[in-house]
Scaffold this motif. Sequence first.
Motif, PDB file in Angstrom:
ATOM      1  N   ARG A 434       0.785  -1.263   0.204  1.00 21.86           N
ATOM      2  CA  ARG A 434      -0.039   0.051  -0.039  1.00 21.86           C
ATOM      3  C   ARG A 434       0.734   1.290  -0.025  1.00 21.86           C
ATOM      4  NH1 ARG A 434      -3.258   0.913   4.537  1.00 21.86           N
ATOM      5  NH2 ARG A 434      -4.630   2.547   3.189  1.00 21.86           N
ATOM      6  N   THR A 435       2.163   1.201   0.770  1.00 23.75           N
ATOM      7  CA  THR A 435       2.988   2.516   0.949  1.00 23.75           C
ATOM      8  C   THR A 435       3.505   2.519  -0.386  1.00 23.75           C
ATOM      9  OG1 THR A 435       2.949   2.028   3.115  1.00 23.75           O
ATOM     10  CG2 THR A 435       4.701   3.557   2.207  1.00 23.75           C
ATOM     11  N   MET A 436       4.070   1.395  -0.870  1.00 23.15           N
ATOM     12  CA  MET A 436       4.989   1.482  -2.208  1.00 23.15           C
ATOM     13  C   MET A 436       4.167   2.287  -3.373  1.00 23.15           C
ATOM     14  SD  MET A 436       5.449  -0.051  -5.253  1.00 23.15           S
ATOM     15  CE  MET A 436       4.771  -1.805  -5.263  1.00 23.15           C
ATOM     16  N   GLU A 437       2.770   1.621  -3.621  1.00 23.38           N
ATOM     17  CA  GLU A 437       2.035   1.954  -4.452  1.00 23.38           C
ATOM     18  C   GLU A 437       1.797   3.355  -4.360  1.00 23.38           C
ATOM     19  OE1 GLU A 437      -1.284  -0.765  -4.225  1.00 23.38           O
ATOM     20  OE2 GLU A 437      -0.137  -2.140  -4.993  1.00 23.38           O
ATOM     21  N   LEU A 438       2.022   4.309  -3.464  1.00 22.02           N
ATOM     22  CA  LEU A 438       1.876   5.431  -3.338  1.00 22.02           C
ATOM     23  C   LEU A 438       2.740   6.242  -4.500  1.00 22.02           C
ATOM     24  CD1 LEU A 438       1.601   6.419   0.326  1.00 22.02           C
ATOM     25  CD2 LEU A 438      -0.174   6.190  -1.272  1.00 22.02           C
ATOM     26  N   VAL A 439       3.797   5.635  -5.022  1.00 20.84           N
ATOM     27  CA  VAL A 439       4.335   6.294  -5.904  1.00 20.84           C
ATOM     28  C   VAL A 439       3.693   6.786  -7.222  1.00 20.84           C
ATOM     29  CG1 VAL A 439       6.411   5.196  -5.415  1.00 20.84           C
ATOM     30  CG2 VAL A 439       5.057   3.952  -7.249  1.00 20.84           C
ATOM     31  N   PHE A 440       2.473   5.916  -7.279  1.00 20.82           N
ATOM     32  CA  PHE A 440       1.357   6.150  -8.558  1.00 20.82           C
ATOM     33  C   PHE A 440       0.391   6.977  -7.975  1.00 20.82           C
ATOM     34  CE2 PHE A 440       2.922   1.663  -9.134  1.00 20.82           C
ATOM     35  CZ  PHE A 440       3.333   1.948 -10.645  1.00 20.82           C
ATOM     36  N   GLY A 441       0.583   7.715  -6.740  1.00 21.42           N
ATOM     37  CA  GLY A 441      -0.570   8.519  -6.226  1.00 21.42           C
ATOM     38  C   GLY A 441      -1.791   7.565  -5.753  1.00 21.42           C
ATOM     39  N   THR A 442      -2.809   8.329  -5.195  1.00 29.32           N
ATOM     40  CA  THR A 442      -4.031   7.256  -4.590  1.00 29.32           C
ATOM     41  C   THR A 442      -5.256   7.873  -4.642  1.00 29.32           C
ATOM     42  OG1 THR A 442      -4.444   5.775  -2.709  1.00 29.32           O
ATOM     43  CG2 THR A 442      -3.368   8.107  -2.279  1.00 29.32           C
ATOM     44  N   GLY A 443      -6.371   7.559  -4.270  1.00 35.22           N
ATOM     45  CA  GLY A 443      -7.661   8.012  -4.421  1.00 35.22           C
ATOM     46  C   GLY A 443      -7.911   8.741  -5.630  1.00 35.22           C
ATOM     47  N   ARG A 444      -8.645  10.006  -5.311  1.00 37.65           N
ATOM     48  CA  ARG A 444      -8.990  10.712  -6.486  1.00 37.65           C
ATOM     49  C   ARG A 444      -8.047  11.015  -7.310  1.00 37.65           C
ATOM     50  NH1 ARG A 444     -12.506  13.963  -4.262  1.00 37.65           N
ATOM     51  NH2 ARG A 444     -14.210  13.931  -5.885  1.00 37.65           N
ATOM     52  N   TRP A 445      -6.847  11.097  -6.731  1.00 36.42           N
ATOM     53  CA  TRP A 445      -5.500  11.694  -7.624  1.00 36.42           C
ATOM     54  C   TRP A 445      -4.730  10.486  -8.169  1.00 36.42           C
ATOM     55  CZ3 TRP A 445      -7.790  16.081  -8.690  1.00 36.42           C
ATOM     56  CH2 TRP A 445      -8.194  16.807  -7.501  1.00 36.42           C
ATOM     57  N   GLY A 446      -5.113   9.278  -8.045  1.00 39.98           N
ATOM     58  CA  GLY A 446      -4.259   8.080  -8.744  1.00 39.98           C
ATOM     59  C   GLY A 446      -3.828   8.032 -10.002  1.00 39.98           C
ATOM     60  N   CYS A 447      -2.790   7.595 -10.315  1.00 40.77           N
ATOM     61  CA  CYS A 447      -2.228   7.612 -11.766  1.00 40.77           C
ATOM     62  C   CYS A 447      -3.092   6.468 -12.611  1.00 40.77           C
ATOM     63  CB  CYS A 447      -0.517   7.111 -11.854  1.00 40.77           C
ATOM     64  SG  CYS A 447      -0.150   6.841 -13.467  1.00 40.77           S
ATOM     65  N   LEU A 448      -3.661   6.984 -13.547  1.00 43.56           N
ATOM     66  CA  LEU A 448      -4.433   6.306 -14.580  1.00 43.56           C
ATOM     67  C   LEU A 448      -3.677   5.098 -15.190  1.00 43.56           C
ATOM     68  CD1 LEU A 448      -6.680   8.878 -16.125  1.00 43.56           C
ATOM     69  CD2 LEU A 448      -7.433   7.183 -14.890  1.00 43.56           C
ATOM     70  N   GLY A 449      -2.484   5.564 -15.392  1.00 39.83           N
ATOM     71  CA  GLY A 449      -1.564   4.463 -16.115  1.00 39.83           C
ATOM     72  C   GLY A 449      -0.889   3.254 -15.011  1.00 39.83           C
ATOM     73  N   LYS A 450      -1.254   3.213 -14.012  1.00 39.37           N
ATOM     74  CA  LYS A 450      -0.323   2.345 -13.062  1.00 39.37           C
ATOM     75  C   LYS A 450      -0.727   0.892 -13.740  1.00 39.37           C
ATOM     76  CE  LYS A 450      -1.148   0.216  -8.767  1.00 39.37           C
ATOM     77  NZ  LYS A 450      -1.842   0.073  -7.413  1.00 39.37           N
ATOM     78  N   ALA A 451      -1.818   0.497 -14.128  1.00 38.49           N
ATOM     79  CA  ALA A 451      -1.629  -0.873 -14.510  1.00 38.49           C
ATOM     80  C   ALA A 451      -0.908  -1.058 -15.675  1.00 38.49           C
ATOM     81  CB  ALA A 451      -3.212  -1.236 -14.857  1.00 38.49           C
ATOM     82  N   ILE A 452      -0.824  -0.236 -16.603  1.00 44.15           N
ATOM     83  CA  ILE A 452      -0.043  -0.324 -17.902  1.00 44.15           C
ATOM     84  C   ILE A 452       1.528  -0.249 -17.411  1.00 44.15           C
ATOM     85  CG2 ILE A 452       0.869   0.871 -19.940  1.00 44.15           C
ATOM     86  CD1 ILE A 452      -2.029   1.826 -20.531  1.00 44.15           C
ATOM     87  N   VAL A 453       1.853   0.533 -16.715  1.00 41.74           N
ATOM     88  CA  VAL A 453       3.395   0.488 -15.948  1.00 41.74           C
ATOM     89  C   VAL A 453       3.670  -0.794 -15.712  1.00 41.74           C
ATOM     90  CG1 VAL A 453       4.939   1.491 -14.507  1.00 41.74           C
ATOM     91  CG2 VAL A 453       3.193   3.118 -15.768  1.00 41.74           C
ATOM     92  N   MET A 454       2.829  -1.292 -14.546  1.00 42.49           N
ATOM     93  CA  MET A 454       3.100  -2.466 -13.992  1.00 42.49           C
ATOM     94  C   MET A 454       3.256  -3.667 -14.960  1.00 42.49           C
ATOM     95  SD  MET A 454       3.801  -1.810 -11.150  1.00 42.49           S
ATOM     96  CE  MET A 454       4.226  -3.356 -10.551  1.00 42.49           C
ATOM     97  N   VAL A 455       2.551  -3.972 -16.032  1.00 42.03           N
ATOM     98  CA  VAL A 455       2.754  -4.683 -17.206  1.00 42.03           C
ATOM     99  C   VAL A 455       4.242  -4.639 -17.887  1.00 42.03           C
ATOM    100  CG1 VAL A 455       1.793  -5.709 -19.496  1.00 42.03           C
ATOM    101  CG2 VAL A 455       0.365  -5.227 -17.581  1.00 42.03           C
ATOM    102  N   GLU A 456       4.393  -3.357 -18.118  1.00 45.06           N
ATOM    103  CA  GLU A 456       5.725  -3.028 -18.597  1.00 45.06           C
ATOM    104  C   GLU A 456       6.888  -3.616 -17.777  1.00 45.06           C
ATOM    105  OE1 GLU A 456       6.015   0.906 -20.851  1.00 45.06           O
ATOM    106  OE2 GLU A 456       4.417   1.311 -19.366  1.00 45.06           O
TER     107      GLU A 456
END
Length: 501
Positions: A434-456
């Motif tokens: 949960r803490t590491m994933e804050l590199v992608f932001g969270t909540g209302r301001w979370g990164c839309l591209g997180k899932a794509i980055v993780m596949v890369e």
Amino acid sequence: MQISDSKIVSNLPLWLPAAVIVGVLVSYVRSWYRLREFKGPWLAGWTEAWLFRATTTGELHLRLHEVNKKYGDLVRIGPNWLMTSDPEIIRYMSAARHKHQKSSWYESLKVDPYVHSVFSETSVEKHDKLRVNMQSGYSLKENRDLGVKIDAEIASLVNLIDRKYISTPTEPRVIDLAQAAQYWSLDVITSIALGEPFGYLREDKDMYDFIKIIQGELPLATVCSSTPTLGNLVFGSGLVTLIGPSPKDETGRGKLMGIAKKVVEERFGPNKVVRDDMLGTFIRNGLDKRQAESEILTTILAGSDTTATAIRATMLYIMTNPRVYNTLVKEIQTAERDGSISSPITSAESRKMPYVQAVIKEGLRIHPPITGLLTKLVNPGGEVIKGRFVPGGTGIGHCGWGIQRHEIFGTDVDIFRPERWIEASDAQRHEMERTMELVFGTGRWGCLGKAIVMVELDKIFVELLRRFDFELVNPGSPWKTRNFTLFMQREMWVRVTKRGS
């Protein structure tokens, strides 16, 4: 006794400057007083000069972390700004139910200075509407051929290395891995967003001077974002409309705007091109031409630079840690012998490889790809945050470097040790993730591209290390790096050999 008007006028030069000075001092004292309960550098309580100086060093992420370690998890870094490395406060300020607004920090970081993107939009209502229109374009469900496109660009990178950068005992060749990583991430994101890659890997050069332009403009934009007075002068005073970039420009940001305009223009009108890509999804969901131009520019920048940094940093830590290098390669080779991974590897297969996943998470943790302040505003009337009252309108920024060195990760947070993710209990690992994933932001301001980055990331390290061995040429000075919200990294010279040769 009467005093003539001429006498008053003649005395104006004497008292007017004094009145102005007093007024300014009163303003400074009032500004200092409202956040007097919060510790921080002395100068930061009175002026933006401390933050300006820290930003111009190109090491703001380190300066902020030093302040956090000295003064605590919620510290003062400007007359009206606080900064935190507390994950709970970050989640609170980003939670949708609290409706905290983005600060002026975002205004200066618009890639298109005339139109907000979903990243820079400060209005909660407008941001939420944009996000709804765009989120399907980033979803794995909509991007069904995402893995195929990533695999194609991995093949292009492998081809480039094979073609130009394989060293032999008699012919040493070196590759700037920092540059190659950015070429790869740019080709991946343009393939996903626009249907085909721009061709950075094929040409082995900075197509359209994209990297050169961004690295030339980002330092000023970041300094303006960190110092609201300067940012308002440059970007909020109307000055941009008079002397700002134009899509007709042959250089600078205007040139990038012109490229975006041309690409988007093809998708509108009677002879429009219809493609089943990210841009096509944006348009089907209601983005008009001008908004689409802004979003595509932002997507290409944010989607490429952060991924490139994640790859560079993780590869650097792998190469400089023999234990990690050997353990990672052994897991990949074992999986190949067992037939448990395909060629190329799928994301699902990668996620069954414990050490690969531990390396990916540890790389994101120890060197978060984006370290900007991302400041949000406390709601009017003020709020009690972690037991302390914070006046309304106060900006609270992120210390991204400090967040990823939180005590939840253990006592050796400055050491790259993927094993921490394997050794942790299920409960601790959950909190670490949960803490590491804050590199992608969270909540209302979370990164839309997180899932794509993780596949890369699931794919790239396995595909490189199953084929090649990598060795730093200058381990004492492995790269040149500066931080201005994003990392600008270059001259990461690496010697590459065929595995087994």
